[in-house]
Design a protein around this motif. Structure first.
Motif, PDB file in Angstrom:
ATOM      1  N   GLU A  89       4.102   7.441 -11.631  1.00 42.30           N
ATOM      2  CA  GLU A  89       3.387   8.867 -10.527  1.00 42.30           C
ATOM      3  C   GLU A  89       2.984   9.834 -11.690  1.00 42.30           C
ATOM      4  O   GLU A  89       2.122  10.912 -11.169  1.00 42.30           O
ATOM      5  CB  GLU A  89       4.918   9.237  -9.616  1.00 42.30           C
ATOM      6  N   ARG A  90       3.925   9.964 -12.794  1.00 45.02           N
ATOM      7  CA  ARG A  90       3.411  10.905 -13.057  1.00 45.02           C
ATOM      8  C   ARG A  90       1.990  10.969 -13.910  1.00 45.02           C
ATOM      9  O   ARG A  90       1.825  12.057 -14.416  1.00 45.02           O
ATOM     10  CB  ARG A  90       4.843  10.380 -14.594  1.00 45.02           C
ATOM     11  N   HIS A  91       1.924  10.327 -14.943  1.00 49.16           N
ATOM     12  CA  HIS A  91       0.578   9.830 -15.375  1.00 49.16           C
ATOM     13  C   HIS A  91      -0.661   9.149 -14.232  1.00 49.16           C
ATOM     14  O   HIS A  91      -1.899   8.931 -15.038  1.00 49.16           O
ATOM     15  CB  HIS A  91       0.921   8.495 -16.718  1.00 49.16           C
ATOM     16  N   GLY A  92      -0.887   8.966 -13.228  1.00 49.07           N
ATOM     17  CA  GLY A  92      -1.521   8.561 -12.096  1.00 49.07           C
ATOM     18  C   GLY A  92      -2.428   6.942 -12.266  1.00 49.07           C
ATOM     19  O   GLY A  92      -3.350   7.203 -12.764  1.00 49.07           O
ATOM     20  N   ILE A  93      -1.409   6.684 -12.419  1.00 47.80           N
ATOM     21  CA  ILE A  93      -1.509   5.442 -12.395  1.00 47.80           C
ATOM     22  C   ILE A  93      -1.219   4.355 -11.783  1.00 47.80           C
ATOM     23  O   ILE A  93      -0.138   3.330 -11.250  1.00 47.80           O
ATOM     24  CB  ILE A  93      -0.829   4.742 -14.081  1.00 47.80           C
ATOM     25  N   ALA A  94      -1.916   3.169 -10.963  1.00 44.29           N
ATOM     26  CA  ALA A  94      -1.854   2.372  -9.900  1.00 44.29           C
ATOM     27  C   ALA A  94      -3.281   1.386 -10.047  1.00 44.29           C
ATOM     28  O   ALA A  94      -4.062   1.328 -10.781  1.00 44.29           O
ATOM     29  CB  ALA A  94      -1.628   3.108  -8.685  1.00 44.29           C
ATOM     30  N   SER A  95      -3.333   0.316  -9.129  1.00 45.27           N
ATOM     31  CA  SER A  95      -3.888  -0.942  -8.858  1.00 45.27           C
ATOM     32  C   SER A  95      -3.723  -1.370  -7.707  1.00 45.27           C
ATOM     33  O   SER A  95      -3.321  -1.147  -7.393  1.00 45.27           O
ATOM     34  CB  SER A  95      -4.203  -2.014  -9.874  1.00 45.27           C
ATOM     35  N   ASN A  96      -4.795  -1.454  -6.529  1.00 47.19           N
ATOM     36  CA  ASN A  96      -4.333  -2.503  -5.098  1.00 47.19           C
ATOM     37  C   ASN A  96      -4.109  -3.907  -5.817  1.00 47.19           C
ATOM     38  O   ASN A  96      -4.360  -4.502  -6.829  1.00 47.19           O
ATOM     39  CB  ASN A  96      -5.494  -2.525  -4.802  1.00 47.19           C
ATOM     40  N   LEU A  97      -3.459  -3.864  -5.020  1.00 50.17           N
ATOM     41  CA  LEU A  97      -3.110  -5.866  -4.700  1.00 50.17           C
ATOM     42  C   LEU A  97      -1.729  -6.284  -5.851  1.00 50.17           C
ATOM     43  O   LEU A  97      -1.385  -7.229  -5.554  1.00 50.17           O
ATOM     44  CB  LEU A  97      -4.489  -6.774  -5.495  1.00 50.17           C
ATOM     45  N   ASP A 112       0.554  -1.390   0.184  1.00 52.05           N
ATOM     46  CA  ASP A 112       0.053  -0.227  -0.033  1.00 52.05           C
ATOM     47  C   ASP A 112       0.633   1.253  -0.239  1.00 52.05           C
ATOM     48  O   ASP A 112       0.705   2.037  -0.607  1.00 52.05           O
ATOM     49  CB  ASP A 112      -1.366  -0.373   1.225  1.00 52.05           C
ATOM     50  N   SER A 113       1.131   0.897   0.449  1.00 56.05           N
ATOM     51  CA  SER A 113       2.774   2.467   0.836  1.00 56.05           C
ATOM     52  C   SER A 113       3.362   2.818  -0.346  1.00 56.05           C
ATOM     53  O   SER A 113       3.982   3.907  -0.841  1.00 56.05           O
ATOM     54  CB  SER A 113       4.111   1.919   1.577  1.00 56.05           C
ATOM     55  N   GLU A 114       3.929   2.220  -1.360  1.00 57.77           N
ATOM     56  CA  GLU A 114       4.382   2.020  -3.020  1.00 57.77           C
ATOM     57  C   GLU A 114       3.119   2.376  -3.825  1.00 57.77           C
ATOM     58  O   GLU A 114       3.409   3.950  -4.440  1.00 57.77           O
ATOM     59  CB  GLU A 114       5.192   0.540  -3.397  1.00 57.77           C
ATOM     60  N   THR A 115       2.190   2.171  -3.849  1.00 53.43           N
ATOM     61  CA  THR A 115       0.756   2.395  -4.251  1.00 53.43           C
ATOM     62  C   THR A 115       0.443   4.482  -4.347  1.00 53.43           C
ATOM     63  O   THR A 115      -0.013   5.000  -5.133  1.00 53.43           O
ATOM     64  CB  THR A 115      -0.180   1.840  -3.823  1.00 53.43           C
ATOM     65  N   GLU A 116       0.482   4.099  -3.090  1.00 54.30           N
ATOM     66  CA  GLU A 116       0.200   5.387  -2.232  1.00 54.30           C
ATOM     67  C   GLU A 116       0.793   6.281  -2.576  1.00 54.30           C
ATOM     68  O   GLU A 116       0.452   7.385  -3.021  1.00 54.30           O
ATOM     69  CB  GLU A 116       0.382   5.609  -0.700  1.00 54.30           C
ATOM     70  N   LYS A 117       2.152   5.921  -2.836  1.00 52.75           N
ATOM     71  CA  LYS A 117       3.509   7.803  -3.551  1.00 52.75           C
ATOM     72  C   LYS A 117       2.409   8.178  -5.436  1.00 52.75           C
ATOM     73  O   LYS A 117       2.133   9.278  -5.170  1.00 52.75           O
ATOM     74  CB  LYS A 117       4.595   6.810  -4.139  1.00 52.75           C
ATOM     75  N   VAL A 118       1.467   6.893  -5.431  1.00 52.47           N
ATOM     76  CA  VAL A 118       0.726   7.451  -6.781  1.00 52.47           C
ATOM     77  C   VAL A 118       0.249   8.692  -7.186  1.00 52.47           C
ATOM     78  O   VAL A 118      -0.512   9.370  -7.622  1.00 52.47           O
ATOM     79  CB  VAL A 118       0.301   6.356  -7.738  1.00 52.47           C
ATOM     80  N   LEU A 119      -0.891   8.802  -5.426  1.00 55.71           N
ATOM     81  CA  LEU A 119      -1.727   9.446  -5.097  1.00 55.71           C
ATOM     82  C   LEU A 119      -0.898  10.904  -5.078  1.00 55.71           C
ATOM     83  O   LEU A 119      -1.820  11.575  -4.933  1.00 55.71           O
ATOM     84  CB  LEU A 119      -2.548   8.588  -4.560  1.00 55.71           C
ATOM     85  N   ARG A 120      -0.479  10.534  -3.747  1.00 52.50           N
ATOM     86  CA  ARG A 120       0.612  11.571  -3.233  1.00 52.50           C
ATOM     87  C   ARG A 120       1.236  12.712  -4.411  1.00 52.50           C
ATOM     88  O   ARG A 120       0.949  13.889  -4.400  1.00 52.50           O
ATOM     89  CB  ARG A 120       1.470  11.016  -2.100  1.00 52.50           C
ATOM     90  N   ALA A 121       1.733  11.366  -5.387  1.00 52.97           N
ATOM     91  CA  ALA A 121       2.130  12.605  -6.345  1.00 52.97           C
ATOM     92  C   ALA A 121       0.586  13.908  -7.248  1.00 52.97           C
ATOM     93  O   ALA A 121       1.474  14.688  -8.024  1.00 52.97           O
ATOM     94  CB  ALA A 121       3.157  11.400  -7.400  1.00 52.97           C
ATOM     95  N   SER A 122      -0.455  12.871  -7.459  1.00 54.10           N
ATOM     96  CA  SER A 122      -0.813  13.080  -8.573  1.00 54.10           C
ATOM     97  C   SER A 122      -1.807  14.276  -7.555  1.00 54.10           C
ATOM     98  O   SER A 122      -2.157  15.539  -8.336  1.00 54.10           O
ATOM     99  CB  SER A 122      -2.286  12.483  -8.560  1.00 54.10           C
ATOM    100  N   MET A 123      -1.689  14.344  -5.929  1.00 56.58           N
ATOM    101  CA  MET A 123      -2.205  15.150  -5.481  1.00 56.58           C
ATOM    102  C   MET A 123      -1.409  16.971  -5.137  1.00 56.58           C
ATOM    103  O   MET A 123      -1.725  17.790  -4.644  1.00 56.58           O
ATOM    104  CB  MET A 123      -2.829  15.020  -3.795  1.00 56.58           C
ATOM    105  N   GLU A 124      -0.399  16.355  -5.192  1.00 51.71           N
ATOM    106  CA  GLU A 124       1.403  18.036  -5.227  1.00 51.71           C
ATOM    107  C   GLU A 124       1.214  18.209  -6.569  1.00 51.71           C
ATOM    108  O   GLU A 124       1.229  18.972  -6.674  1.00 51.71           O
ATOM    109  CB  GLU A 124       2.596  16.655  -4.517  1.00 51.71           C
ATOM    110  N   SER A 125       1.345  17.511  -7.708  1.00 55.37           N
ATOM    111  CA  SER A 125       1.689  17.806  -9.044  1.00 55.37           C
ATOM    112  C   SER A 125       0.268  17.824 -10.230  1.00 55.37           C
ATOM    113  O   SER A 125       0.480  17.819 -10.979  1.00 55.37           O
ATOM    114  CB  SER A 125       3.182  17.169  -9.404  1.00 55.37           C
TER     115      SER A 125
END
Length: 260
Positions: free
Chosen positions: A241-249, A13-26
């Motif tokens: 992180e640049r493109h906002g691409i992530a998935s659970n599991l 989860d901590s790795e996937t969360e990086k995508v969300l944080r990056a999109s919320m910042e930039s």
């Protein structure tokens, strides 16, 4: 499985969360189009990264498809490339229709009334397409293959309508931890037979009913694609992180890439 054993931290989860944080910042940059979306234009749900991260009408999963298009088929030409997609009523279809002059997006209609309501968007059955052989540079199927009652026939038709060197790019659920596909329903002499509890996914043609899931592909879909003639077949795991691409599991969006 060997890769997964060495890289299982990728799904934490901590790795996937990086995508969300990056999109919320930039914000995010949409693949292929390079459209920029500011943080306030993006909507995430931590319970389902794959289908959220909505920006400009597209989800994390659909940006994964665009990323695979951009990387696997970089030679696409907006005036001359012939592209077929198994969707015509979606935001994804609108984007592709506005970008590529020879894009055709179709839907599956179950009766004459649906065909008339759909017009001028064509009806197509993925197991018996009406197009000439070797016609398309690219075929896109997003969340469709699991709804086809004869998956191998669909793969054969996709291969048939692609030119040599053409690509299939798209997404569908994957039984990630097993080789064999999960058969949930089938047609026997034209009669629907449920082998498991019926499962339905969203369908823009029939939003109130959805579409029945016939089969959840396992890793064997790659062997089945090669069996009908595809020279290359692989799943592309994408997290960005640049493109906002992530998935659970599994950590990223899995895109099925097949080259004729």
């Amino acid at each position: 499985m060997a890769w997964w054993e060495q890289n299982s931290q990728a799904a934490q989860d901590s790795e996937t969360e990086k995508v969300l944080r990056a999109s919320m910042e930039s914000g995010i940059i949409e693949p292929l189009t390079n459209r920029h979306f500011a943080p306030e234009e993006i909507t995430w749900n931590r319970e389902n990264y794959r289908e959220t991260g909505l920006a400009g009408g597209l989800s994390s999963r659909l940006r994964g498809t665009l990323f695979a298009l951009e990387t696997c088929v970089p030679e696409l030409d907006k005036y001359n490339s012939k592209i077929f997609a198994t969707e015509g009523l979606t935001e994804f279809a609108l984007l592709m229709r506005g970008r590529f002059a020879k894009f055709i997006g179709a839907e599956y209609a179950i009766n004459r009334q649906e065909k008339e309501a759909l017009y001028p968007i064509p009806h197509q059955d993925l197991t018996k397409l009406t197009f000439a052989s070797g016609l398309f540079d690219l075929v896109i199927t997003n969340e469709v293959l699991e709804h086809v009652p004869r998956l191998d026939a669909a793969l054969k038709e996709i291969h048939r309508v692609l030119r040599p060197g053409g690509w299939h790019i798209g997404t569908c659920p994957l039984a990630f931890m097993q080789h064999q596909s999960i058969l949930k329903a089938k047609l026997r002499f034209g009669r629907l037979v449920h082998l498991m509890e019926p499962e339905f996914h969203g369908n823009p043609m029939r939003p109130q009913d959805g579409s029945l899931v016939f089969e959840i592909p396992g890793w064997d879909i790659l062997d089945r694609a090669r069996a009908v003639g595809f020279k290359d077949a692989f799943w592309k795991l994408i997290r960005s992180e640049r493109h906002g691409i992530a998935s659970n599991l599994c950590g990223g969006v899995l895109v099925l890439c097949l080259k004729r």
